[in-house]
Design a protein around this motif. Structure first.
Motif, short mmCIF file in Angstrom:
data_model
loop_
_atom_site.label_atom_id
_atom_site.label_comp_id
_atom_site.label_asym_id
_atom_site.label_seq_id
_atom_site.Cartn_x
_atom_site.Cartn_y
_atom_site.Cartn_z
N TYR A 141 0.82 -1.21 0.00
CA TYR A 141 0.00 0.00 0.00
C TYR A 141 0.85 1.26 0.00
N SER A 144 1.56 1.69 -3.71
CA SER A 144 0.34 2.08 -4.41
C SER A 144 0.00 3.55 -4.15
N LYS A 162 -7.53 5.09 -9.16
CA LYS A 162 -7.45 3.63 -9.03
C LYS A 162 -6.34 3.24 -8.06
N HIS A 166 -6.93 1.59 -4.30
CA HIS A 166 -6.30 0.30 -3.99
C HIS A 166 -5.48 0.41 -2.71
N THR A 169 -7.82 0.51 0.29
CA THR A 169 -8.38 -0.82 0.56
C THR A 169 -7.39 -1.67 1.35
#
Length: 575
Positions: A141, A144, A162, A166, A169
């Motif tokens: 993460y 990301s 996006k 992600h 999440t």
């Protein structure tokens, strides 16, 4: 670009989550080395730590992680890239999956510092895939979120959303820290703001504020309020923006982060001016001024005062010793008057005593000169650090705040935009000037590059359009310590500056020769020269400083100059 840089610097400083918090003294030592402000010293110390055979695999990985960050931050990119690739190769050989994930991410970090954004994106994406395959989701993460920030900066909004979604999440699933969640959510809110989806951006800030207050995390709540107020102002909800801004200020006043409070007060001042709320503006301006003084002046004035006290105490001690010597001399003269029969003995005593006094006076003068020289160097380094880390950082923050206004000014007339661009230009120029002053104050080149390379940089930088500087320098021997190296560099720098400023020279020759007798330095110019006899006791500060510095090294310095025929400065220092 400026908003993303502010974000990513915070993100990159968050420790890799796979490293468990521990009271291990070795890990505490690694953290203390990483916290050293001077890049060269920190990197050298971390390199030595990294090569210690007694480190465990976890300790070595943490040390390598810290070292890679400092290499990138110090712009030593070739070393950083080579180091990361070497560690990735070793990790693959030893099947150390966590290390491979970490150093793949660090390659992205290094390319980010190099401002090669596409390469940075490539390695962040590669690190994300590798971390998810190996099950290191906290590294995943992080990669990301880094990708989302870069894509936001590149205006690739669909890709950025996006990547950020992600990251969020994974964060919620694997228990990210509140500060990690806040940074990524703030990026998402910024994305929505850029896309005109300001209700969604507002919802992010409102939920963050509510959850932070419930968790008694006043710092995160204050940060969220500050950004939320800025969003409300863009939506022309002026009174609500001011109310939220006061809420952030109230929380920050209870904390200890003066810089964050100053930034919020400055933003609030803009809102009050925009609403012509001059009643509250007066007290706010007073608080801003007081806070600026507290942030920029208190520590600096305190340290300067302490240094002045030290110098005054040294001068007072010197005067007391001279007074004691003078009193002793009077007693001796009185003794000679009273005891005429012992005139010869007293005469011998006086000669010996005078010789001892001369030696003592010379010793005191040398110690005083040494204290002043060392004090000056320490003060230069401290002032350089204050300029770079204090004023320089605040100038960067000021630029960030100004840059944040660019979108708001997009619809303004040309004159306002030109004035805004002029302000940005002045801030950039000020930042460059601060960096240059900081480098001139501290022996930065000498410490980082060595004496020989530092001299080359000095002469290259000093060359003007009408002045050529020729350098002939032997490498200094290992016996030359840091004080000697720094002092000689300062002396040569002063000689070159004198030739450039006063001699109107078109050519300057600098030579450094090493032999069995020590170090011989000559600085010769073809300038206007001067009449040495006419100087008398009116010696300039620059020449006197050169004499004191060379005298402290037990060396000699001579000037040979004739009007119209240039000047030669000859320096000899024993080793």
């Amino acid at each position: 670009m400026q908003r993303f840089r502010e974000w990513v610097l915070i993100w990159l400083l968050i420790p890799v989550s796979i490293y468990a918090q521990t009271s291990d003294p070795v890990l505490q030592r690694i953290e203390s080395l990483s916290a050293i402000k001077a890049d060269a010293i920190a990197i050298d110390s971390l390199q030595k730590m990294f090569h210690q055979k007694s480190l465990t695999a976890e300790q070595r990985l943490i040390t390598a992680n810290k070292l890679a960050f400092r290499l990138a931050a110090a712009s030593r990119f070739d070393e950083g890239l080579r180091f990361c690739h070497e560690q990735i190769t070793l990790a693959r050989i030893s099947k150390a999956d966590s290390a491979e994930c970490v150093f793949t991410k660090l390659l992205g970090v290094t390319y980010y510092y190099m401002q090669q954004r596409q390469d940075a994106l490539f390695y962040f994406e590669k690190g994300l895939k590798l971390a998810e395959q190996k099950g290191y989701y906290k590294i995943a993460y992080s990669c990301s979120s880094n990708m989302g920030g870069l894509q936001l900066d590149l205006k690739e909004y669909a890709k950025a959303e996006k990547s950020l979604q992600h990251a969020l999440t994974l964060m919620e699933r694997y228990g990210a820290k509140p500060e990690e969640l806040f940074i990524t959510k703030r990026l998402m809110a910024t994305l929505y703001d850029y896309q005109g989806r300001r209700k969604e951006a507002a919802a992010i800030y409102e939920s963050t504020i509510q959850s932070s207050l419930q968790n008694r995390d006043s710092l995160s709540a204050a940060h969220a309020m500050t950004f939320y107020a800025d969003l409300l102002w863009k939506q022309q909800q002026y009174q609500k923006a001011i109310a939220v801004g006061w809420g952030a200020i109230a929380l920050e006043r209870k904390g200890s982060n003066k810089n964050a409070l100053l930034a919020s007060l400055t933003m609030q001042r803009k809102y009050l001016i925009g609403q012509q709320n001059f009643r509250e503006l007066g007290s706010l301006d007073s608080e801003i001024i007081d806070l600026q003084k507290a942030v920029f002046s208190t520590d600096l004035n305190k340290e300067i005062s302490e240094t002045e006290v030290k110098y005054k105490m040294a001068e007072l001690l010197y005067q007391q010793q001279l007074t004691a010597l003078t009193a002793k001399k009077k007693q001796q003269l009185l003794l000679v008057t009273l005891i005429g029969a012992a005139a010869v003995t007293v005469l011998v005593f006086m000669v010996v005593s005078q010789r001892n006094r001369s030696k003592l006076r010379e010793k005191l003068e040398a110690e005083k000169a040494a204290a002043i020289i060392l004090g000056e160097e320490q003060e230069r380094m401290r002032m350089a650090a204050e300029l770079h880390d204090g004023v320089g950082q605040m100038m960067s923050v000021a630029k960030m705040k100004l840059s944040a206004l660019e979108q708001e000014l997009a619809g303004q007339d040309k004159e306002i935009l030109e004035r805004y661009q002029g302000a940005i230009g002045l801030v950039d120029t000020s930042c460059a000037e601060i960096r240059q002053i900081a480098h001139n104050l501290s022996p930065y080149w000498v410490m980082k590059l060595g004496f020989d390379e530092a001299l080359k940089r000095l002469t290259q930088k000093a060359e003007g359009t009408n002045t050529r500087i020729n350098l002939y320098a032997d490498p200094l021997p290992p016996a030359a310590d840091k004080v000697t190296t720094s002092t000689l560099f300062r002396v040569i720098q002063e000689c070159i500056n004198n030739a450039l400023k006063h001699a109107k020279a078109t050519s300057i020759d600098v030579a450094v020769n090493i032999d069995e007798n020590g170090i011989a330095i000559t600085v010769e110019d073809d300038g206007v020269g001067f009449n040495q006899a006419s100087l008398g006791n009116h010696i300039g500060i620059g020449i006197e400083n050169i004499r004191k510095r060379i005298h402290y090294l037990n060396g000699t310095v001579e000037w040979d100059s004739t009007p119209g025929k240039g000047t030669l400065v000859a320096i000899n220092v024993p080793l």
